[in-house]
Design an enzyme around this catalytic site. Sequence first.
Site, PDB file in Angstrom:
ATOM      1  N   GLY A   9       0.867  -1.221  -0.084  1.00 10.14           N
ATOM      2  CA  GLY A   9      -0.028   0.116  -0.248  1.00 10.14           C
ATOM      3  C   GLY A   9       0.820   1.152  -0.053  1.00 10.14           C
ATOM      4  O   GLY A   9       1.720   1.476   1.074  1.00 10.14           O
ATOM      5  N   ALA A  10       0.759   1.813  -1.104  1.00  7.16           N
ATOM      6  CA  ALA A  10       1.753   3.075  -1.363  1.00  7.16           C
ATOM      7  C   ALA A  10       1.010   4.478  -1.195  1.00  7.16           C
ATOM      8  O   ALA A  10       1.365   5.568  -1.670  1.00  7.16           O
ATOM      9  CB  ALA A  10       2.476   3.103  -2.569  1.00  7.16           C
ATOM     10  N   VAL A  13      -0.596   6.335   4.382  1.00  6.25           N
ATOM     11  CA  VAL A  13      -0.142   5.546   5.367  1.00  6.25           C
ATOM     12  C   VAL A  13       1.324   4.863   4.910  1.00  6.25           C
ATOM     13  O   VAL A  13       2.340   4.992   5.763  1.00  6.25           O
ATOM     14  CB  VAL A  13      -1.042   4.406   6.321  1.00  6.25           C
ATOM     15  CG1 VAL A  13      -0.148   4.000   7.496  1.00  6.25           C
ATOM     16  CG2 VAL A  13      -2.204   5.099   6.795  1.00  6.25           C
ATOM     17  N   GLY A  14       1.221   4.175   3.810  1.00  5.87           N
ATOM     18  CA  GLY A  14       2.198   3.273   3.625  1.00  5.87           C
ATOM     19  C   GLY A  14       3.509   4.335   2.917  1.00  5.87           C
ATOM     20  O   GLY A  14       4.453   3.906   3.228  1.00  5.87           O
ATOM     21  N   ARG A  82     -11.231   5.049   5.731  1.00  6.26           N
ATOM     22  CA  ARG A  82     -12.725   5.865   5.930  1.00  6.26           C
ATOM     23  C   ARG A  82     -12.843   7.316   5.357  1.00  6.26           C
ATOM     24  O   ARG A  82     -12.102   8.192   5.140  1.00  6.26           O
ATOM     25  CB  ARG A  82     -12.712   5.880   7.619  1.00  6.26           C
ATOM     26  CG  ARG A  82     -12.865   4.908   8.176  1.00  6.26           C
ATOM     27  CD  ARG A  82     -13.376   5.074   9.635  1.00  6.26           C
ATOM     28  NE  ARG A  82     -12.273   5.746  10.640  1.00  6.26           N
ATOM     29  CZ  ARG A  82     -12.745   5.895  11.821  1.00  6.26           C
ATOM     30  NH1 ARG A  82     -13.973   5.992  12.119  1.00  6.26           N
ATOM     31  NH2 ARG A  82     -11.620   6.206  12.654  1.00  6.26           N
ATOM     32  N   ASN A 120      -7.772  -1.463   8.175  1.00  6.82           N
ATOM     33  CA  ASN A 120      -9.060  -1.579   9.138  1.00  6.82           C
ATOM     34  C   ASN A 120      -9.867  -2.345   8.577  1.00  6.82           C
ATOM     35  O   ASN A 120      -9.882  -2.374   7.286  1.00  6.82           O
ATOM     36  CB  ASN A 120      -9.580   0.038   9.491  1.00  6.82           C
ATOM     37  CG  ASN A 120      -8.635   0.603  10.579  1.00  6.82           C
ATOM     38  OD1 ASN A 120      -8.419  -0.013  11.652  1.00  6.82           O
ATOM     39  ND2 ASN A 120      -8.069   1.772  10.470  1.00  6.82           N
ATOM     40  N   HIS A 175      -9.546  -1.927  18.089  1.00  3.41           N
ATOM     41  CA  HIS A 175      -9.246  -0.259  17.536  1.00  3.41           C
ATOM     42  C   HIS A 175     -10.488   0.124  17.155  1.00  3.41           C
ATOM     43  O   HIS A 175     -10.922   0.417  15.927  1.00  3.41           O
ATOM     44  CB  HIS A 175      -8.198  -0.479  16.343  1.00  3.41           C
ATOM     45  CG  HIS A 175      -7.920   0.686  15.865  1.00  3.41           C
ATOM     46  ND1 HIS A 175      -7.338   1.658  16.712  1.00  3.41           N
ATOM     47  CD2 HIS A 175      -7.487   1.463  14.658  1.00  3.41           C
ATOM     48  CE1 HIS A 175      -6.849   2.773  16.029  1.00  3.41           C
ATOM     49  NE2 HIS A 175      -6.999   2.185  14.850  1.00  3.41           N
TER      50      HIS A 175
HETATM   51  N1  APR Z   1      -2.630  -4.472  -3.263  1.00  2.00           N
HETATM   52  C1  APR Z   1      -1.823  -3.601  -2.829  1.00  2.00           C
HETATM   53  N2  APR Z   1      -2.162  -2.010  -2.905  1.00  2.00           N
HETATM   54  C2  APR Z   1      -3.504  -2.045  -2.724  1.00  2.00           C
HETATM   55  C3  APR Z   1      -4.502  -3.012  -2.841  1.00  2.00           C
HETATM   56  C4  APR Z   1      -4.030  -4.376  -3.146  1.00  2.00           C
HETATM   57  N3  APR Z   1      -4.776  -5.466  -3.371  1.00  2.00           N
HETATM   58  N4  APR Z   1      -5.767  -2.454  -2.750  1.00  2.00           N
HETATM   59  C5  APR Z   1      -5.680  -1.112  -2.687  1.00  2.00           C
HETATM   60  N5  APR Z   1      -4.225  -0.808  -2.360  1.00  2.00           N
HETATM   61  C6  APR Z   1      -3.566   0.378  -2.192  1.00  2.00           C
HETATM   62  C7  APR Z   1      -4.313   1.654  -2.887  1.00  2.00           C
HETATM   63  O1  APR Z   1      -3.848   1.568  -4.277  1.00  2.00           O
HETATM   64  C8  APR Z   1      -3.610   2.822  -1.928  1.00  2.00           C
HETATM   65  O2  APR Z   1      -2.480   3.265  -2.742  1.00  2.00           O
HETATM   66  O3  APR Z   1      -3.777   0.796  -0.754  1.00  2.00           O
HETATM   67  C9  APR Z   1      -3.472   2.272  -0.714  1.00  2.00           C
HETATM   68  C10 APR Z   1      -4.032   2.844   0.382  1.00  2.00           C
HETATM   69  O4  APR Z   1      -3.878   4.257   0.461  1.00  2.00           O
HETATM   70  P1  APR Z   1      -4.908   5.280   1.058  1.00  2.00           P
HETATM   71  O5  APR Z   1      -6.252   5.186   0.066  1.00  2.00           O
HETATM   72  O6  APR Z   1      -4.109   6.636   1.175  1.00  2.00           O
HETATM   73  O7  APR Z   1      -5.124   4.813   2.427  1.00  2.00           O
HETATM   74  P2  APR Z   1      -4.379   5.061   3.646  1.00  2.00           P
HETATM   75  O8  APR Z   1      -4.720   6.362   4.485  1.00  2.00           O
HETATM   76  O9  APR Z   1      -3.080   4.804   3.414  1.00  2.00           O
HETATM   77  O10 APR Z   1      -5.089   4.031   4.794  1.00  2.00           O
HETATM   78  C11 APR Z   1      -4.858   2.552   4.470  1.00  2.00           C
HETATM   79  O11 APR Z   1      -4.783   1.968   6.690  1.00  2.00           O
HETATM   80  O12 APR Z   1      -5.130   3.295   8.525  1.00  2.00           O
HETATM   81  C12 APR Z   1      -5.727   2.312   7.589  1.00  2.00           C
HETATM   82  O13 APR Z   1      -8.106   2.678   7.688  1.00  2.00           O
HETATM   83  C13 APR Z   1      -6.768   2.833   6.903  1.00  2.00           C
HETATM   84  O14 APR Z   1      -7.709   0.628   6.072  1.00  2.00           O
HETATM   85  C14 APR Z   1      -6.995   1.981   5.453  1.00  2.00           C
HETATM   86  C15 APR Z   1      -5.452   1.691   5.364  1.00  2.00           C
END
Ligand code: APR
Length: 310
Positions: A9-10, A13-14, A82, A120, A175
């Site tokens: 997940g980039a 958070v990532g 969320r 989450n 959580h």
């Molecule tokens: N494989 C890899 N990456 C994925 C996949 C997958 N199958 N599905 C979604 N993603 C990636 C998205 O493309 C996106 O870049 O996960 C990333 C999520 O990033 P954001 O939408 O910015 O969300 P973020 O705020 O980082 O939160 C991610 O962490 O705190 C928890 O509740 C939050 O569940 C959420 C997670």
Amino acid sequence: MEKKVTVVGAGNVGATVAQRLCEKALCDVVLVDIIEGVPQGKALDLTEAAPVEKHDAHLIGTNSYADTKDSDIVIITAGIPRKPGMSRDDLLATNKKIMTSVTEQVAKYSPKATLIIVSNPLDAMCHVAHDVSGFPKNRVIGMAGVLDSARFRSFISMELNVSVENIHAFVLGGHGDTMVPLPRYSTVAGIPITELISKERLDAIVTRTRNGGAEIVSLLKTGSAFYAPASSAVEMAESIMKDRKKILACAAYLEGEYGIKGLFIGVPVKLGKGGVEEIIQIKLTAEEDAALKKSAAAVQDLVDAMKKMA
Ligand code: APR
């Protein structure tokens, strides 16, 4: 560097986790996402910051799990965040599917890794990662308590106008809205906060802690918190990589501890090179114990709901 950490997940958070890991010079980092270009672009951007930040960590951005091979730790942040009005539980169906596919790939390429789950609803996602990976319970850990405790500590610091470094606090349970901040085990320079803050103010701080995630979501409007969640995941990863044996509140798989069986929930654990090396059992009052059991029941409801999903 000696250690290799994959961040799945980039997104918000990532990418922040990747930044903190490399800028603390803890490890090489592989950033994975399904979106083409985003992990590559962010990894390259972070690489170009390295000469200024003065670290030698190597970063790779990729859409291929082959690049994640033999990671020591995998931090999973993939999923949807969320939006205002949503609870963490509203993410269940979508993030369960994402967590399942991610864990299959991660376990295939890094069978010895320790998994730190961030997506989450956290406790439920730990169950998915544990079931799908087949990893032993000490190598599947959820990031929640460190974040919830950090929020609690921040609010105590604001209330008393003292350094955050002086404040220790524990938040246990799931959580979610039923999390269990423990004022009795929370101290300022060793002094219990119950002696420093009135019950009325403490109740308000506890409520703000429980709603800490929602407070940020309502301000950001387009997503959820990421700086503090990233810091929290990195503290856990560091304790494992450096075998520091920090006692941190984390979601861990309980098999009878605290009278809870077969469930991931937030409790104090010792984090070292073996992952969860010990579950620390602290004495709870009848009221605290009832709150933890209520929180466990809420997590169990989610786990049961997932079983009914395809
Ligand atoms: N494989 C890899 N990456 C994925 C996949 C997958 N199958 N599905 C979604 N993603 C990636 C998205 O493309 C996106 O870049 O996960 C990333 C999520 O990033 P954001 O939408 O910015 O969300 P973020 O705020 O980082 O939160 C991610 O962490 O705190 C928890 O509740 C939050 O569940 C959420 C997670």
